[in-house]
Scaffold this motif. Structure first.
Motif, PDB file in Angstrom:
ATOM      1  N   UNK A  62     125.667  89.040  18.341  1.00  0.00           N
ATOM      2  CA  UNK A  62     126.674  88.901  17.296  1.00  0.00           C
ATOM      3  C   UNK A  62     127.563  87.700  17.603  1.00  0.00           C
ATOM      4  N   UNK A  63     127.986  87.024  16.547  1.00  0.00           N
ATOM      5  CA  UNK A  63     128.849  85.860  16.706  1.00  0.00           C
ATOM      6  C   UNK A  63     130.284  86.296  16.935  1.00  0.00           C
ATOM      7  N   UNK A  64     131.173  85.353  17.108  1.00  0.00           N
ATOM      8  CA  UNK A  64     132.571  85.662  17.401  1.00  0.00           C
ATOM      9  C   UNK A  64     133.236  86.457  16.278  1.00  0.00           C
ATOM     10  N   UNK A  71     120.220  88.416  11.308  1.00  0.00           N
ATOM     11  CA  UNK A  71     120.091  88.733   9.889  1.00  0.00           C
ATOM     12  C   UNK A  71     120.385  87.515   9.014  1.00  0.00           C
ATOM     13  N   UNK A  72     120.286  87.715   7.695  1.00  0.00           N
ATOM     14  CA  UNK A  72     120.611  86.676   6.735  1.00  0.00           C
ATOM     15  C   UNK A  72     122.104  86.315   6.799  1.00  0.00           C
ATOM     16  N   UNK A  73     122.439  85.167   6.167  1.00  0.00           N
ATOM     17  CA  UNK A  73     123.844  84.845   5.965  1.00  0.00           C
ATOM     18  C   UNK A  73     124.314  83.608   6.692  1.00  0.00           C
ATOM     19  N   UNK A  74     125.633  83.360   6.579  1.00  0.00           N
ATOM     20  CA  UNK A  74     126.309  82.219   7.215  1.00  0.00           C
ATOM     21  C   UNK A  74     125.680  80.896   6.776  1.00  0.00           C
ATOM     22  N   UNK A  75     125.746  80.627   5.470  1.00  0.00           N
ATOM     23  CA  UNK A  75     125.122  79.441   4.900  1.00  0.00           C
ATOM     24  C   UNK A  75     125.590  78.155   5.582  1.00  0.00           C
ATOM     25  N   UNK A 292     118.846  78.874  11.257  1.00  0.00           N
ATOM     26  CA  UNK A 292     118.576  79.666  12.460  1.00  0.00           C
ATOM     27  C   UNK A 292     119.863  79.899  13.259  1.00  0.00           C
ATOM     28  N   UNK A 293     120.510  81.053  13.019  1.00  0.00           N
ATOM     29  CA  UNK A 293     121.770  81.350  13.696  1.00  0.00           C
ATOM     30  C   UNK A 293     121.568  81.695  15.166  1.00  0.00           C
TER      31      UNK A 293
END
Length: 428
Positions: A62-64, A71-75, A292-293
């Protein structure tokens, strides 16, 4: 050393005999060395292998801000990744979109979007009778390949020790509304290693283009790629200068970690004004749900911050510095004073630029290949692969070992001498 141009015909013929004998000895060695592109060596890529240990099957991904990076998201990219890449580019995190692994891909997309959908409401370039780009030369062949692919006419602009010739840039841009952009590598330019002066950056920011959809394509490929810890070039930040000049939307700024971590698995970013970014995001929402997060998070956890990234780059410098010094030292030792070539000693970047006598570059590269060393094709540093003087050769020292590089440079200077003698004899 006596300049070749001062030699008489008999001296040149005797020299040619000696050079041909040395060249035949090289050919007999059966060399197979490739210096055609600026690829990091395996030793350099080993520096980032610790990234492989950042994640494991039970790692917290998980990010901060609590985003599950699987998962999807954070365009626009993870906030911590935006901050790291913004520090790398010396701009604000709010001005950054983090992409996938390739800044070249982002530049291609930026041109393609302009062709199909225009720039912030302007007429799509594909609907115009003529679209042109300014190309500082010598320059980066892949920039030229993008514009050529879209049928954009390219106009050469000569480089000076301060950057592109701004008198020419200002005149052309202000008079011709079909000129929509200019390719720029502002720090340690490809291939010359020139960094733009403060005045050059300010003149770029103050441009008054005839085309409202004109943009600076500011490729910061080598922004932290210094060869020396104590002797580094620093340039003004273009987005800030554009704001000061009342041209906040003038520039797109590109960067990646391709030559920082792994060339095939880095992280790329685009920085621009908020208005530019909002227009770009409209395309991105159709194109992707997010990049790619996990790779973004991996980079952040490996480097922690820009200080970690800079320290990492000094490890690269320790590997690259002896190679660059070997190349330039050999050019100076073997060709200095002969009047058959010019070069620049760079303080960073990935290349050494060599200018032969006019009309000799293609023959030198061909001679080197015949002797067992493949180099970047002569003409590649100019649009359409056409160097008007047939003189520029890009030397890429990064990939070979020091021993291989020394052998390759011995052959290269020999080829320069041999071809130069032939050219002088031909003109007698």
């Amino acid at each position: 050393m006596k300049a070749y141009s001062e030699m008489g015909k008999d001296e040149l013929l005797a020299l040619k005999t000696d050079l041909e004998k040395a060249y035949d000895e090289f050919k007999a060695q059966g060399l197979k060395l490739d210096m055609s592109r600026g690829k990091p060596s395996s030793e350099q890529m080993d520096l980032a292998m610790g990234m492989m240990d950042v994640f494991h099957s039970s790692a917290d991904l998980t990010s901060a801000n609590g985003t599950d990076c699987r998962n999807y998201g954070s365009l626009e990219g993870l906030q911590e990744a935006k901050e790291l890449l913004a520090d790398m580019m010396e701009c604000r995190a709010d001005d950054v979109i983090v992409y996938g692994n390739s800044s070249l891909n982002v530049m291609y997309d930026t041109v393609a979007r302009s062709m199909t959908h225009g720039v912030m409401g302007s007429t799509p370039w594909c609907k115009l009778d003529k679209v042109k780009f300014l190309c500082p030369v010598p320059g980066y062949d892949r920039h030229f390949a993008i514009t050529e692919f879209f049928g954009i006419e390219m106009i050469n602009v000569p480089m000076t020790p301060e950057g592109p010739d701004m008198d020419i840039v200002e005149k052309l841009v202000s008079e011709d509304d079909s000129i929509k952009g200019i390719w720029c590598v502002p720090k340690y330019s490809n291939p010359q290693g020139i960094s733009y002066s403060d005045e050059t950056v300010r003149r770029f920011a103050r441009l008054k283009p005839a085309a409202k959809d004109f943009r600076l394509f500011w490729d910061n490929a080598y922004c932290i790629h210094h060869l020396y810890e104590e002797d580094q070039d620093n340039i003004l930040e273009i987005l800030e200068e554009c704001e000061k000049a009342g041209n906040p939307n003038l520039a797109y700024k590109f960067v990646s970690t391709s030559k920082v971590t792994f060339p095939g698995s880095g992280v790329a970013a685009l920085a621009a004004s908020r208005e530019n970014l909002e227009f770009i995001k409209k395309q991105m929402t159709i194109q992707t749900i997010g990049h790619d997060k996990l790779n973004q998070l991996r980079h952040v956890r490996f480097f922690k911050d820009i200080c970690g990234m800079r320290a990492h780059m000094m490890k690269h410098a320790a590997i690259l510095r002896p190679k660059f010094e070997l190349v330039v030292d050999m050019l100076e030792k073997e060709l200095g004073g002969l009047g058959i070539g010019e070069w620049i000693r760079p303080k960073g970047g990935y290349f050494v630029s060599f200018d032969s006598m006019e009309g000799c570059a293609k023959a030198i590269v061909a001679k080197a290949k015949e002797g067992g060393v493949v180099m970047t094709g002569a003409g590649a540093t100019f649009p359409y692969g056409k160097d008007p003087k047939d003189s520029n050769i890009r030397i890429a020292p990064s990939y070979p070992t020091l021993e291989e590089l020394e052998k390759a440079m011995e052959l290269f200077v020999l080829c320069v001498k041999l071809v130069s003698v032939d050219k002088l004899l031909e003109n007698m």
